[in-house]
Design an enzyme around this catalytic site. Structure first.
Site, short mmCIF file in Angstrom:
data_model
loop_
_atom_site.label_atom_id
_atom_site.label_comp_id
_atom_site.label_asym_id
_atom_site.label_seq_id
_atom_site.Cartn_x
_atom_site.Cartn_y
_atom_site.Cartn_z
N ASP A 44 0.83 -1.21 0.00
CA ASP A 44 0.00 0.00 0.00
C ASP A 44 0.86 1.26 0.00
OD1 ASP A 44 -2.43 -1.28 -0.01
OD2 ASP A 44 -2.65 -1.30 2.17
N TYR A 72 5.68 -8.29 8.82
CA TYR A 72 5.41 -6.85 8.96
C TYR A 72 5.58 -6.38 10.39
CZ TYR A 72 2.82 -7.41 4.53
OH TYR A 72 2.45 -7.68 3.24
N ASP A 86 -7.12 2.19 7.19
CA ASP A 86 -5.79 2.70 7.55
C ASP A 86 -5.88 4.22 7.68
OD1 ASP A 86 -5.68 3.83 5.00
OD2 ASP A 86 -4.29 2.33 4.20
N ARG A 187 -4.24 -4.29 7.32
CA ARG A 187 -5.26 -3.31 7.75
C ARG A 187 -6.60 -3.99 8.02
NH1 ARG A 187 -6.92 -0.50 2.45
NH2 ARG A 187 -5.72 -1.65 0.89
#
Length: 298
Positions: A44, A72, A86, A187
């Site tokens: 993203d 992550y 987000d 997210r």
């Protein structure tokens, strides 16, 4: 930079925030002076970290790399819901999250760990009936995205901080690490964790630290790559990512000519075939005990 031929290989980029994956590819085409650049698995715009690019013949590896496990580091804000799940999207609800307990957070995280069914974020690039989901959202459409199976092999909370949002809402920020299968939306994990706790949630920061075997410590920023193009040779990249099968010259030639040779048993998935002199010949997969070619390097 000299006019030497662009090398085949992978480039591990530390993507800056605000760039789409396509922006990074476009920039790399300029740096590497070739149109043949692609990426394995998008990131993203808000997110930073490992984005694997392939240059020249290494673009053939990318589809197979996109399926590997990812890792992550992120920050989840409990107490606010956004349209995009987000921090990029507008806030749609704010709820006092100060009563959320660590026990509640841990139970919510446990629910979202393992093999789970996940509904991707509506503002995502996933296609619904051939049209990008985010395009449908922008067009004001009402629609549902079907849940998909994903695997979250590790979901850990490192820090819990109480904070106050800009609108005065007491919120809770969680610093988390996630190891997951391809196609998992972090997210969406933030959204679902917040929903399960009854206060809503969204992702405020995300950094991808690993894609398959490629880690942040071997990544370079676009500025660093502009200074010096660092390419992981395609043979080295394949050896790092896939099981290896070494063949002699004769069998290598047969394989490159499309002959389906019997192959030793390997875990399911692509296998990198190497000939004499550590030369990458092909990516194959086993089909009924024989090698079916996925990509030929020769």
């Amino acid at each position: 930079m000299s006019t030497a031929k662009t090398p085949d290989g992978l480039v591990i980029v530390d993507k800056p925030s605000g760039f789409t994956s396509h922006d990074v590819v476009a920039k790399m085409r300029g740096i590497a002076r070739t149109r043949r650049v692609g990426h394995a698995g998008t990131l993203d715009p808000m997110a930073t970290g490992v984005l694997v690019l392939g240059v020249e013949r290494a673009t053939k590896l990318l589809g197979h790399l996109a399926l590997t496990e990812k890792e992550y580091l992120g920050t989840i804000r409990l107490g606010q819901t956004t349209i995009t799940d987000d921090a990029e999207g507008e806030i749609t609800a704010s709820v006092d999250a100060s009563k959320v307990t660590r026990e509640g957070i841990d139970a919510g995280v446990a629910e979202l760990t393992g093999a789970i069914m996940q509904v991707p974020s509506k503002v995502s690039a996933i296609k619904i009936d051939g049209k990008r989901s985010y395009a449908r959202v922008r067009g004001g459409e009402e629609f549902e995205i079907p849940a998909r199976p994903v695997t979250v092999s590790s979901f850990q909370v490192y820090d819990v901080r109480e904070a106050v949002a800009e609108d005065g809402t007491p919120v809770v920020d969680l610093v988390v690490s996630v190891v997951c299968s391809s196609g998992t939306y972090i997210r969406a994990l933030a959204r679902d964790l917040g929903a399960g706790l009854g206060v809503g949630g969204h992702l405020t920061a995300l950094r991808r630290t690993r894609v398959g075997p490629y880690r942040l410590d071997s990544a370079r920023t676009l500025d660093q790559l502009q200074e010096e193009l660092t390419v992981m040779p395609v043979a080295e990249a394949a050896a790092a990512a896939f099981p290896r099968w070494d063949v002699d010259e004769k069998r290598g030639r047969l394989l490159l000519n499309g002959v389906r040779l019997e192959m030793p048993s390997h875990p399911t998935g692509p296998v990198a075939v190497f000939g004499p002199g550590d030369r990458l010949l092909a990516l194959v997969e086993e089909q009924k005990g024989k090698a079916k070619s996925l990509a030929v390097f020769g």
